[in-house]
Design a protein around this motif. Sequence first.
Motif, PDB file in Angstrom:
ATOM      1  N   SER A  88      44.696  41.433  27.070  1.00 47.18           N
ATOM      2  CA  SER A  88      44.557  41.782  28.490  1.00 47.18           C
ATOM      3  C   SER A  88      43.096  41.884  28.907  1.00 47.18           C
ATOM      4  N   THR A  89      42.242  42.255  27.973  1.00 55.05           N
ATOM      5  CA  THR A  89      40.818  42.364  28.298  1.00 55.05           C
ATOM      6  C   THR A  89      40.268  41.028  28.786  1.00 55.05           C
ATOM      7  N   VAL A  90      40.768  39.934  28.239  1.00 52.81           N
ATOM      8  CA  VAL A  90      40.294  38.610  28.661  1.00 52.81           C
ATOM      9  C   VAL A  90      40.637  38.376  30.131  1.00 52.81           C
ATOM     10  N   GLY A  91      41.838  38.724  30.522  1.00 55.30           N
ATOM     11  CA  GLY A  91      42.223  38.590  31.925  1.00 55.30           C
ATOM     12  C   GLY A  91      41.392  39.476  32.830  1.00 55.30           C
ATOM     13  N   LEU A  92      41.154  40.704  32.391  1.00 52.68           N
ATOM     14  CA  LEU A  92      40.365  41.634  33.196  1.00 52.68           C
ATOM     15  C   LEU A  92      38.921  41.153  33.349  1.00 52.68           C
ATOM     16  N   MET A  93      38.398  40.486  32.320  1.00 47.84           N
ATOM     17  CA  MET A  93      37.052  39.919  32.407  1.00 47.84           C
ATOM     18  C   MET A  93      37.022  38.738  33.363  1.00 47.84           C
ATOM     19  N   SER A  94      38.110  38.005  33.417  1.00 48.07           N
ATOM     20  CA  SER A  94      38.150  36.748  34.159  1.00 48.07           C
ATOM     21  C   SER A  94      38.388  36.907  35.651  1.00 48.07           C
ATOM     22  N   LYS A 105      47.560  37.364  49.918  1.00 43.25           N
ATOM     23  CA  LYS A 105      47.996  38.654  50.449  1.00 43.25           C
ATOM     24  C   LYS A 105      48.072  39.711  49.345  1.00 43.25           C
ATOM     25  N   ALA A 106      47.759  39.295  48.129  1.00 44.07           N
ATOM     26  CA  ALA A 106      47.801  40.213  46.992  1.00 44.07           C
ATOM     27  C   ALA A 106      46.640  41.191  47.080  1.00 44.07           C
ATOM     28  N   THR A 107      46.904  42.421  46.702  1.00 44.13           N
ATOM     29  CA  THR A 107      45.825  43.404  46.649  1.00 44.13           C
ATOM     30  C   THR A 107      45.027  43.187  45.361  1.00 44.13           C
ATOM     31  N   THR A 108      43.802  43.654  45.367  1.00 43.43           N
ATOM     32  CA  THR A 108      42.971  43.567  44.172  1.00 43.43           C
ATOM     33  C   THR A 108      43.652  44.276  43.014  1.00 43.43           C
ATOM     34  N   GLU A 109      44.212  45.433  43.281  1.00 41.35           N
ATOM     35  CA  GLU A 109      44.895  46.191  42.237  1.00 41.35           C
ATOM     36  C   GLU A 109      46.055  45.397  41.639  1.00 41.35           C
ATOM     37  N   SER A 110      46.830  44.719  42.486  1.00 46.83           N
ATOM     38  CA  SER A 110      47.974  43.957  41.974  1.00 46.83           C
ATOM     39  C   SER A 110      47.523  42.764  41.138  1.00 46.83           C
ATOM     40  N   VAL A 111      46.395  42.168  41.488  1.00 47.76           N
ATOM     41  CA  VAL A 111      45.879  41.042  40.702  1.00 47.76           C
ATOM     42  C   VAL A 111      45.432  41.529  39.321  1.00 47.76           C
ATOM     43  N   TYR A 112      44.731  42.659  39.276  1.00 53.41           N
ATOM     44  CA  TYR A 112      44.323  43.214  37.984  1.00 53.41           C
ATOM     45  C   TYR A 112      45.541  43.625  37.160  1.00 53.41           C
ATOM     46  N   ASN A 113      46.547  44.210  37.797  1.00 52.97           N
ATOM     47  CA  ASN A 113      47.770  44.577  37.080  1.00 52.97           C
ATOM     48  C   ASN A 113      48.463  43.341  36.514  1.00 52.97           C
ATOM     49  N   ALA A 114      48.456  42.257  37.286  1.00 50.01           N
ATOM     50  CA  ALA A 114      49.057  41.009  36.806  1.00 50.01           C
ATOM     51  C   ALA A 114      48.269  40.461  35.614  1.00 50.01           C
ATOM     52  N   ALA A 115      46.938  40.518  35.682  1.00 47.40           N
ATOM     53  CA  ALA A 115      46.113  40.049  34.567  1.00 47.40           C
ATOM     54  C   ALA A 115      46.413  40.864  33.308  1.00 47.40           C
ATOM     55  N   LEU A 116      46.562  42.153  33.479  1.00 48.73           N
ATOM     56  CA  LEU A 116      46.899  43.038  32.366  1.00 48.73           C
ATOM     57  C   LEU A 116      48.256  42.652  31.786  1.00 48.73           C
ATOM     58  N   ALA A 117      49.250  42.460  32.639  1.00 55.49           N
ATOM     59  CA  ALA A 117      50.608  42.128  32.193  1.00 55.49           C
ATOM     60  C   ALA A 117      50.665  40.768  31.512  1.00 55.49           C
ATOM     61  N   VAL A 118      49.949  39.796  32.045  1.00 59.77           N
ATOM     62  CA  VAL A 118      49.936  38.469  31.430  1.00 59.77           C
ATOM     63  C   VAL A 118      49.334  38.544  30.027  1.00 59.77           C
ATOM     64  N   GLY A 119      48.259  39.314  29.877  1.00 66.87           N
ATOM     65  CA  GLY A 119      47.653  39.469  28.553  1.00 66.87           C
ATOM     66  C   GLY A 119      48.627  40.073  27.556  1.00 66.87           C
TER      67      GLY A 119
END
Length: 134
Positions: A88-94, A105-119
């Motif tokens: 997940s750290t890779v997604g959060l860095m990216s 229309k996605a919030t910044t928080e939802s994008v970071y949460n998605a990056a975390l979940a994908v990782g």
Amino acid sequence: MWRIDELVDGPNAPHITPEALDRCEASLEDIFNGRLFDLLDAALSDTVSRFHVDKPFRDMVEGMHMDLWKFLYNNFDELYLYCYYVASTVGLMSVPDMGIAPESKATTESVYNAALAVGITIQLTNILRDVGEE
């Protein structure tokens, strides 16, 4: 990021020691503090200072330390933490580097949460894929 990841995933991975990771951490701290060795360090330093993504890099190295000494997890919370550290750290860095489309229309928080979940999902998939081999 790839230079760090290669330590534990590259061809020399079986020979990586905790001391080698400690040196990697020290090199990262040098980069974060503006002590640069080459152009890749300069690019990383610029990205980290512009987007404030030093914590995911530090966390990724923590996951690499876990790769050296921990092979079994007692519960899903422990496994989840490992997956966060190594994937997940890779997604959060990216995310900050790639950005979020202005029309999104996605919030910044939802994008970071998605990056975390994908990782987490990718790492769990990698683990499941390797079950037969190990």
